[in-house]
Design an enzyme around this catalytic site. Structure first.
Site, PDB file in Angstrom:
ATOM      1  N   ASP A 234     -23.906  -8.555  -2.292  1.00  0.00           N
ATOM      2  CA  ASP A 234     -24.373  -8.998  -3.604  1.00  0.00           C
ATOM      3  C   ASP A 234     -25.897  -9.096  -3.606  1.00  0.00           C
ATOM      4  O   ASP A 234     -26.552  -8.808  -2.599  1.00  0.00           O
ATOM      5  CB  ASP A 234     -23.743 -10.339  -3.960  1.00  0.00           C
ATOM      6  CG  ASP A 234     -24.076 -11.426  -2.934  1.00  0.00           C
ATOM      7  OD1 ASP A 234     -23.455 -11.443  -1.863  1.00  0.00           O
ATOM      8  OD2 ASP A 234     -24.976 -12.238  -3.203  1.00  0.00           O
TER       9      ASP A 234
ATOM     10  N   HIS B 167     -18.800  -2.634   1.468  1.00  0.00           N
ATOM     11  CA  HIS B 167     -18.941  -3.439   0.256  1.00  0.00           C
ATOM     12  C   HIS B 167     -20.405  -3.850   0.155  1.00  0.00           C
ATOM     13  O   HIS B 167     -20.817  -4.897   0.670  1.00  0.00           O
ATOM     14  CB  HIS B 167     -18.030  -4.662   0.311  1.00  0.00           C
ATOM     15  CG  HIS B 167     -18.012  -5.431  -0.971  1.00  0.00           C
ATOM     16  ND1 HIS B 167     -17.181  -5.108  -2.030  1.00  0.00           N
ATOM     17  CD2 HIS B 167     -18.752  -6.487  -1.403  1.00  0.00           C
ATOM     18  CE1 HIS B 167     -17.389  -5.933  -3.030  1.00  0.00           C
ATOM     19  NE2 HIS B 167     -18.353  -6.788  -2.685  1.00  0.00           N
TER      20      HIS B 167
ATOM     21  N   ASP C 161     -11.724   0.552   5.367  1.00  0.00           N
ATOM     22  CA  ASP C 161     -13.032   1.122   5.023  1.00  0.00           C
ATOM     23  C   ASP C 161     -13.019   1.533   3.556  1.00  0.00           C
ATOM     24  O   ASP C 161     -12.876   2.701   3.218  1.00  0.00           O
ATOM     25  CB  ASP C 161     -13.345   2.316   5.928  1.00  0.00           C
ATOM     26  CG  ASP C 161     -14.723   2.908   5.632  1.00  0.00           C
ATOM     27  OD1 ASP C 161     -15.572   2.183   5.081  1.00  0.00           O
ATOM     28  OD2 ASP C 161     -14.947   4.094   5.948  1.00  0.00           O
TER      29      ASP C 161
ATOM     30  N   GLU D 266     -17.541  -5.837   3.972  1.00  0.00           N
ATOM     31  CA  GLU D 266     -18.840  -6.220   3.426  1.00  0.00           C
ATOM     32  C   GLU D 266     -19.866  -6.214   4.544  1.00  0.00           C
ATOM     33  O   GLU D 266     -19.532  -6.150   5.738  1.00  0.00           O
ATOM     34  CB  GLU D 266     -18.766  -7.597   2.768  1.00  0.00           C
ATOM     35  CG  GLU D 266     -20.029  -7.937   1.962  1.00  0.00           C
ATOM     36  CD  GLU D 266     -19.879  -9.164   1.080  1.00  0.00           C
ATOM     37  OE1 GLU D 266     -20.783  -9.407   0.267  1.00  0.00           O
ATOM     38  OE2 GLU D 266     -18.858  -9.871   1.205  1.00  0.00           O
TER      39      GLU D 266
END
Length: 580
Positions: A182, A503, A549, A558
């Protein structure tokens, strides 16, 4: 009777019965390769053969043959494995390992430079995580991108409001690293990440002085690792309330952004609630930075130490303000649902921050002699940083004249004990690694934990000179680079079977097939399979194989700054120490 062993065996049987998938049974090899003068092993799962050969990858000529050794049952993956040990083969070149005259491994090299590119890449990954700067093609190559998140208009969230900074006003909080997949910036997770990188420099300075990462600051008066960490430290200083010294928990949007590039992710950013663990993490980082940067940036070092002391004083006056996001959202609007990084107590943060201030200032008022004797001095993580204080005390013990020699010796013993059982177990563990032989090793961020295991072990090697520690740490690197039950190299950009779909929002949104390089994927995690992609998409529920994956798998795939950091330490430490 070993009831734990019986339970683990039962657990494995249950998981095997509930997992039907085509497991990768090819030889598990370090896909980068091996150093000529160091141990070299590969793992052969579920094979009835007794021997192996190594072939030149081009000529297909057999250059080495050997007998397989028994590895035994690897419970976390349900495999009976054999061990191919070819440590005595040291001829530089590129090879494949073959069993049954047909089943071949991925290519691997034997070379003195086999780790060089990966060692640079796992550190340069932080450059790709920078906020508030465009990544130019000169430094970022095909992953160049416009500036994201200038963060010059970050709003004070109601939870963070004070008389001098009421809710709704805007402050400037630029720079720093995106924390993970993020785009938010978290003080607590910066704590162990920033410390680990600076500690790597403290332990291996000559290695980093020679390193050139091709970042914008390369070629200036400081090693690149210190330039990179400084980008995050400059942001951290903006997270301290200048009035009282308390530190905000994070700079964040209220919700996670969609899979957008940084410059397209433009929702309002907030700083939220000052609290004790974040403030102590800040105090620790700044005290450490004060001594590390003193030779390079003395004015910055002085400012960092002043900020550290001010944060320490705030924490002393506010010792039990813990971040509870759910409770905060019940009290204030808007709700904040990004990474919580909440903690149950701050005793480990108090010990760590006090240790760093003691090492830097020599003032024994900061030292808690009981702090390193606690039972929770274990392999560290973002929410248990007690061992970090011990690391610094042991590394700097020669300058700590106020601590008796007997106590220093006891500290060394405590540090070695953190991983001694793992090292002992690794000698006969199926994959010969001190990480991964127990079901309990696998949880969210297991690969970051593996890196931290390797980091602790390398310190034991430096204290004892016993090569069993160096070899154990080397096998952790093997694990991360392919000698593991999934067969993946968990570092993006490296290996024939490498993670490709991490991710990570920029890697998902940039339209480039290859992910940003040098990122360490989180790793197998059997605990959260229903939370992201759905349990049915995962190949197995077995702890060591519960990995997918895929972009959707934030629970296993992530990336985060705190998982990369110990791998930076591990690879650079292996490079540095083998030359000594």
């Amino acid at each position: 009777m070993n009831t734990q062993k019986i339970w683990l065996s039962f657990f494995t049987i249950v998981l095997i019965s509930s997992s039907t998938f085509a497991q990768d049974t090819s030889p598990k090899i370090n896909q980068l390769g091996y150093l000529p003068d160091q141990p070299k092993i590969a793992i052969i799962p579920n094979s009835g053969t007794s021997s192996f050969t190594i072939l030149d990858s081009k000529s297909k000529e057999v250059v080495y043959s050997g007998e397989l050794g028994k590895g035994g049952l690897n419970e976390p993956s349900g495999e009976e494995v054999m061990v191919a040990d070819f440590s005595e083969f040291d001829t530089p070149g590129t090879y494949v390992l073959q069993v049954d005259n047909s089943t071949s491994s991925h290519e691997f090299s034997i070379s003195n430079t086999v780790f060089d590119d990966a060692t640079n890449s796992v550190l340069k990954a932080y450059y790709y995580m920078r906020a508030s700067i465009p990544l130019e093609e000169e430094h970022a190559g095909e992953w160049a991108r416009p500036m994201g998140h200038p963060d010059t208009s970050v709003m004070i969230h109601p939870s963070a409001a004070s008389e001098s900074r009421p809710e709704g006003i805007l402050i400037s909080s630029p720079k720093g690293w995106y924390d993970a997949g993020d785009y938010n910036k978290y003080v607590v997770n910066s704590g162990i990440s920033t410390y680990t990188l600076l500690f790597a420099y403290e332990q291996f300075p000559t290695f980093f002085r020679k390193q050139n990462l091709n970042i914008p600051e390369s070629g200036n008066s400081m090693p690149d690792i210190l330039d990179e960490v400084l980008w995050n430290l400059r942001w951290l200083l903006t997270m301290q309330d200048p009035k009282d010294g308390g530190v905000y928990h994070k700079a964040t949007t209220a919700n996670f952004e969609d899979a957008l590039m940084p410059h397209d992710a433009v929702n309002q950013r907030y700083v939220v609630m000052k609290n004790t663990p974040a403030t102590l993490d800040f105090a620790a980082m700044m005290a450490q930075a004060a001594r590390v940067y003193k030779p390079f940036l003395p004015a910055f070092a002085d400012s960092a130490l002043t900020a550290s002391k001010k944060a320490w004083d705030w924490a002393q006056a506010n010792p039990q303000i813990l971040y509870r996001q759910f409770q905060m959202n019940n009290q204030y609007d808007p709700d904040v649902v990004t990474g919580a990084y909440g903690d149950f107590n701050a005793s480990d943060e108090f010990f760590w921050a006090g240790s760093e201030l003691f090492v830097t200032t020599g003032d024994k008022q900061y030292y808690n002699e009981q702090g390193w004797k606690e039972e929770d001095v274990t392999v560290p993580g973002w929410n248990n940083v007690r061992a970090l204080g011990l690391y610094s005390l042991v590394h700097h013990q020669e300058s700590l004249n106020s601590i008796p020699d007997k106590e220093k010796s006891e500290m060394e013993g405590k540090l070695i004990a953190i991983t001694d059982e793992m090292v002992t177990q690794s000698a006969t563990a199926p994959y010969r690694s001190p990480f991964g032989y127990e079901n309990g090793h696998f949880f969210w961020g297991s690969n970051g934990h593996a890196g931290n295991v390797g980091m602790a072990i390398l310190q034991s090697y430096q204290l004892t000179g016993d090569y069993k520690y160096f070899n154990a740490a080397l096998h952790v690197a093997d694990y991360l680079l392919g000698v593991n039950p999934t067969g993946y190299s968990y570092i993006t950009g490296f290996g024939d079977k490498q993670v490709m779909n991490i991710h990570h929002r920029p890697s998902e949104a940039d339209g480039i097939e290859a992910p940003v390089p040098g990122m360490v994927a989180g790793g197998p995690n059997p605990n959260n399979l229903n939370q992201d992609c759905g349990e049915d998409l995962y190949p197995s529920k077995l702890p060591a194989l519960a990995f997918l994956d895929d972009w959707c798998s934030y629970s296993t795939n992530e990336i985060t700054i705190n998982w990369n950091a110990p791998v930076v330490y591990l690879l650079s430490g292996l490079e540095y120490l083998r030359e000594k």
